[in-house]
Design a protein around this motif. Structure first.
Motif, PDB file in Angstrom:
ATOM      1  N   MET A  27     -95.863  46.179  56.654  1.00 27.34           N
ATOM      2  CA  MET A  27     -95.453  47.109  55.591  1.00 27.34           C
ATOM      3  C   MET A  27     -96.297  46.945  54.324  1.00 27.34           C
ATOM      4  N   GLY A  28     -97.146  45.913  54.296  1.00 23.83           N
ATOM      5  CA  GLY A  28     -97.991  45.685  53.137  1.00 23.83           C
ATOM      6  C   GLY A  28     -97.342  44.836  52.058  1.00 23.83           C
ATOM      7  N   LEU A  29     -96.185  44.258  52.374  1.00 26.35           N
ATOM      8  CA  LEU A  29     -95.507  43.420  51.389  1.00 26.35           C
ATOM      9  C   LEU A  29     -96.129  42.029  51.287  1.00 26.35           C
ATOM     10  N   LEU A  30     -96.686  41.547  52.377  1.00 26.88           N
ATOM     11  CA  LEU A  30     -97.328  40.233  52.421  1.00 26.88           C
ATOM     12  C   LEU A  30     -98.762  40.414  52.885  1.00 26.88           C
ATOM     13  N   GLN A  31     -99.647  39.566  52.356  1.00 29.75           N
ATOM     14  CA  GLN A  31    -101.057  39.652  52.722  1.00 29.75           C
ATOM     15  C   GLN A  31    -101.636  38.254  52.930  1.00 29.75           C
ATOM     16  N   PRO A  32    -101.274  37.639  54.055  1.00 27.68           N
ATOM     17  CA  PRO A  32    -101.753  36.268  54.293  1.00 27.68           C
ATOM     18  C   PRO A  32    -103.245  36.243  54.605  1.00 27.68           C
ATOM     19  N   GLU A  33    -103.823  35.097  54.326  1.00 26.54           N
ATOM     20  CA  GLU A  33    -105.194  34.841  54.749  1.00 26.54           C
ATOM     21  C   GLU A  33    -105.147  34.531  56.239  1.00 26.54           C
ATOM     22  N   ARG A  34    -106.261  34.619  56.893  1.00 22.66           N
ATOM     23  CA  ARG A  34    -106.328  34.293  58.321  1.00 22.66           C
ATOM     24  C   ARG A  34    -107.237  33.084  58.500  1.00 22.66           C
ATOM     25  N   ARG A  47     -98.034  33.389  46.174  1.00 26.18           N
ATOM     26  CA  ARG A  47     -97.796  34.805  45.856  1.00 26.18           C
ATOM     27  C   ARG A  47     -97.034  35.485  46.996  1.00 26.18           C
ATOM     28  N   ASP A  48     -97.466  35.238  48.248  1.00 31.05           N
ATOM     29  CA  ASP A  48     -96.771  35.818  49.406  1.00 31.05           C
ATOM     30  C   ASP A  48     -95.327  35.335  49.466  1.00 31.05           C
ATOM     31  N   ILE A  72     -92.426  45.751  43.641  1.00 35.29           N
ATOM     32  CA  ILE A  72     -93.140  44.468  43.682  1.00 35.29           C
ATOM     33  C   ILE A  72     -94.613  44.674  43.370  1.00 35.29           C
ATOM     34  N   ASP A  73     -95.193  45.748  43.895  1.00 38.79           N
ATOM     35  CA  ASP A  73     -96.602  46.041  43.606  1.00 38.79           C
ATOM     36  C   ASP A  73     -96.831  46.265  42.115  1.00 38.79           C
TER      37      ASP A  73
END
Length: 143
Positions: A27-34, A47-48, A72-73
């Protein structure tokens, strides 16, 4: 070094499934690194974690995930919090009005049930029968 979290860490902390966390990511609420081979491992930042906490709070307030994301954004650009707070107040007011309408409808339904119950008891009394024993409602048992 900044604190990071695995998907399992967040799932355990917030009592969620990893599937739910991946859904919030979609949904774009979280943006973890890989990281790891092929970027298979998710690495979540502070932040996540904060965004997840705010998302869950918004859900408890009755906001949709899209509304939660929008609010939140807005906080990601904290130059002027006035517009964010105005939007938050509008969303909260709309949800408060929805809940109040639902509560009024429930109260009207409860009054109708009580009226039918009274009528049935009266008819039984006229027939000389005692009404069946019924369990007390949760509200009555708390009183």
């Amino acid at each position: 070094m900044a604190t990071t979290y695995s998907i399992s860490d967040l799932a355990r902390e917030f009592d969620l499934t990893t599937r739910a966390i991946r859904f919030y990511e979609d949904m774009g609420l979280l943006q973890p690194e890989r990281s790891g081979p092929g970027g298979r491992n998710r690495v979540y930042s502070h932040r996540d974690r904060t965004r997840l906490k705010l998302t869950l709070r918004a859900k408890r307030l009755g906001l949709s995930l899209n509304e939660a994301k929008e609010l939140i954004d807005m906080y990601d650009t904290p130059r002027d919090t006035g517009p964010q707070l105005q939007k938050f107040l509008l969303v909260l007011d709309a949800h408060k009005r929805e809940l109040e309408a639902q509560m009024a409808e429930i109260e009207a339904n409860l009054d109708e049930v009580k009226a039918h119950e009274k009528e049935a008891r009266s008819l039984l009394a006229k027939q000389g029968e005692k009404p069946a024993k019924v369990a007390k409602s949760a509200k009555a048992s708390k009183a």
